[in-house]
Design an enzyme around this catalytic site. Sequence first.
Site, PDB file in Angstrom:
ATOM      1  N   SER A 144       0.766  -1.412   0.295  1.00  0.00           N
ATOM      2  CA  SER A 144       0.167  -0.119  -0.202  1.00  0.00           C
ATOM      3  C   SER A 144       1.267   1.166   0.102  1.00  0.00           C
ATOM      4  CB  SER A 144      -0.775  -0.023   1.375  1.00  0.00           C
ATOM      5  OG  SER A 144      -1.214   1.101   1.025  1.00  0.00           O
ATOM      6  N   TYR A 157      -2.348   0.043  10.456  1.00  0.00           N
ATOM      7  CA  TYR A 157      -2.305  -0.511   9.321  1.00  0.00           C
ATOM      8  C   TYR A 157      -1.101  -0.477   8.510  1.00  0.00           C
ATOM      9  CZ  TYR A 157      -3.705  -1.035   4.213  1.00  0.00           C
ATOM     10  OH  TYR A 157      -3.685  -1.397   3.345  1.00  0.00           O
TER      11      TYR A 157
HETATM   12  N1  LIG Z   1      -8.638  -0.512  -1.388  1.00  0.00           N
HETATM   13  C1  LIG Z   1      -7.553  -0.151  -1.252  1.00  0.00           C
HETATM   14  O1  LIG Z   1      -7.620   1.556  -1.360  1.00  0.00           O
HETATM   15  C2  LIG Z   1      -6.449  -0.650  -0.949  1.00  0.00           C
HETATM   16  C3  LIG Z   1      -4.810   0.767  -1.133  1.00  0.00           C
HETATM   17  C4  LIG Z   1      -3.804  -0.065  -1.044  1.00  0.00           C
HETATM   18  C5  LIG Z   1      -3.898  -1.475  -0.725  1.00  0.00           C
HETATM   19  N2  LIG Z   1      -4.858  -2.157  -0.194  1.00  0.00           N
HETATM   20  C6  LIG Z   1      -4.240  -3.945  -0.313  1.00  0.00           C
HETATM   21  O2  LIG Z   1      -4.419  -4.469  -1.263  1.00  0.00           O
HETATM   22  C7  LIG Z   1      -5.398  -6.342  -0.940  1.00  0.00           C
HETATM   23  C8  LIG Z   1      -6.863  -6.334  -1.234  1.00  0.00           C
HETATM   24  O3  LIG Z   1      -7.047  -4.874  -0.346  1.00  0.00           O
HETATM   25  P1  LIG Z   1      -9.027  -4.945  -1.373  1.00  0.00           P
HETATM   26  O4  LIG Z   1      -9.238  -3.359  -2.097  1.00  0.00           O
HETATM   27  O5  LIG Z   1      -8.833  -5.813  -2.348  1.00  0.00           O
HETATM   28  O6  LIG Z   1      -9.716  -5.348  -0.186  1.00  0.00           O
HETATM   29  P2  LIG Z   1     -10.673  -6.333  -0.103  1.00  0.00           P
HETATM   30  O7  LIG Z   1     -11.824  -6.301  -1.035  1.00  0.00           O
HETATM   31  O8  LIG Z   1     -11.329  -5.882   1.331  1.00  0.00           O
HETATM   32  O9  LIG Z   1     -10.829  -8.275   0.073  1.00  0.00           O
HETATM   33  C9  LIG Z   1      -9.359  -8.321   1.153  1.00  0.00           C
HETATM   34  C10 LIG Z   1      -9.965  -9.991   0.538  1.00  0.00           C
HETATM   35  O10 LIG Z   1      -8.950 -10.171   1.247  1.00  0.00           O
HETATM   36  C11 LIG Z   1      -9.505 -11.786   2.019  1.00  0.00           C
HETATM   37  N3  LIG Z   1      -8.889 -12.281   3.476  1.00  0.00           N
HETATM   38  C12 LIG Z   1      -9.017 -11.562   3.926  1.00  0.00           C
HETATM   39  N4  LIG Z   1      -8.661 -12.119   5.353  1.00  0.00           N
HETATM   40  C13 LIG Z   1      -8.051 -13.573   5.300  1.00  0.00           C
HETATM   41  C14 LIG Z   1      -7.844 -14.323   5.942  1.00  0.00           C
HETATM   42  N5  LIG Z   1      -7.436 -14.229   6.905  1.00  0.00           N
HETATM   43  N6  LIG Z   1      -7.294 -15.321   4.990  1.00  0.00           N
HETATM   44  C15 LIG Z   1      -7.656 -15.317   3.674  1.00  0.00           C
HETATM   45  N7  LIG Z   1      -8.259 -13.907   2.753  1.00  0.00           N
HETATM   46  C16 LIG Z   1      -8.548 -13.702   3.285  1.00  0.00           C
HETATM   47  C17 LIG Z   1     -10.717 -11.749   1.709  1.00  0.00           C
HETATM   48  O11 LIG Z   1     -11.991 -12.621   1.640  1.00  0.00           O
HETATM   49  P3  LIG Z   1     -11.849 -13.392   2.761  1.00  0.00           P
HETATM   50  O12 LIG Z   1     -13.210 -12.488   3.016  1.00  0.00           O
HETATM   51  O13 LIG Z   1     -13.225 -14.004   1.599  1.00  0.00           O
HETATM   52  O14 LIG Z   1     -11.375 -14.580   3.327  1.00  0.00           O
HETATM   53  C18 LIG Z   1     -11.004 -10.814   0.356  1.00  0.00           C
HETATM   54  O15 LIG Z   1     -10.562 -11.061  -0.191  1.00  0.00           O
HETATM   55  C19 LIG Z   1      -4.851  -5.920   0.734  1.00  0.00           C
HETATM   56  O16 LIG Z   1      -4.013  -6.276   0.806  1.00  0.00           O
HETATM   57  C20 LIG Z   1      -5.049  -4.276   1.128  1.00  0.00           C
HETATM   58  O17 LIG Z   1      -4.597  -4.000   2.258  1.00  0.00           O
HETATM   59  C21 LIG Z   1      -5.936  -1.308  -0.943  1.00  0.00           C
END
Ligand SMILES: NC(=O)c1ccc[n+]([C@@H]2O[C@H](COP(=O)([O-])OP(=O)(O)OC[C@H]3O[C@@H](n4cnc5c(N)ncnc54)[C@H](OP(=O)(O)O)[C@@H]3O)[C@@H](O)[C@H]2O)c1
Length: 261
Positions: A144, A157
């Site tokens: 991130s 975070y």
């Molecule tokens: N959205 C943003 O603005 C942003 C910005 C920078 C970085 N990121 C990073 O990008 C990544 C994805 O973000 P996103 O926006 O796509 O978030 P999201 O839609 O909330 O997706 C998170 C994913 O992680 C899975 N997950 C959570 N806990 C888990 C566990 N214990 N074991 C296995 N899978 C798990 C969830 O699936 P289940 O609940 O089905 O397990 C879900 O598929 C993350 O690492 C986040 O920190 C996001």
Amino acid sequence: MTTPGTDTTPATPSKRAVVTGASSGIGAATVRALIADGWAVVGVARREDRLAELAAETGCDYVVADITDKDSVTAAITAITALGPIDALVNNAGGALGIDRVDSADLDLWERMYDLNVIGTFRITNALLPALRETAGSIVFITSTAAHEPYEGGGGYVASKYAERVAARTMRLELVGEPLRVIEIAPGMVHTEEFSLVRFGGDKSKADSVYDGVPNPLTAGDIAESIRWSLSMPPHVNIDSLVVRPVAQAAYTKTHRVTQN
Ligand SMILES: NC(=O)c1ccc[n+]([C@@H]2O[C@H](COP(=O)([O-])OP(=O)(O)OC[C@H]3O[C@@H](n4cnc5c(N)ncnc54)[C@H](OP(=O)(O)O)[C@@H]3O)[C@@H](O)[C@H]2O)c1
């Protein structure tokens, strides 16, 4: 258009990627992007219904696993490696919990974020490393911009994402001399369906307000394309760290918002 007599059977995918957090957001978009690019993909997450829907749509394989649970990861590795060689691991599962100041933080949430973003990520990375060594594969970490700059309310975070990034950099140093790639993609604001909803414990109005007035935050597809591109580079090219932000965001704390009257 097809040419008569040409075999139109889709080519057998030549490479296989594992994408964690495939049940939503960036992970699901990455599964779609890699499959469209000819990869076979194994999606990993906890919610089987979501993974099954994605498999029906894209033809990906999936394995249900909680990366914070040792036994679950052990079983997942057995299932994943039974599918065949693994050429890439995309460590995308992760998330933020809460937006408290450091001095009043709920440290249980910090522990959960560290467990997921750091320990869980390296639990699956280390377990798949022998398989990745077999193929001279690639490991992608979705960190991130929070792994590059702190922001108020982001303490737990930010700390976990800095830790993930620094451990990945350490791993790159330790693996030098082997043909493995260690790639970091660091997204800024990505408007995914669940990231902020999870952060605010299901409070939709707080989650929506994160994106209020921001012209064109990134989409999950934008980051999926960055991942696909970094993996498509020739094998001697390592994209060490790629920071991807929306044009409206110069820093986490410097985001342009259009106010509505
Ligand atoms: N959205 C943003 O603005 C942003 C910005 C920078 C970085 N990121 C990073 O990008 C990544 C994805 O973000 P996103 O926006 O796509 O978030 P999201 O839609 O909330 O997706 C998170 C994913 O992680 C899975 N997950 C959570 N806990 C888990 C566990 N214990 N074991 C296995 N899978 C798990 C969830 O699936 P289940 O609940 O089905 O397990 C879900 O598929 C993350 O690492 C986040 O920190 C996001």
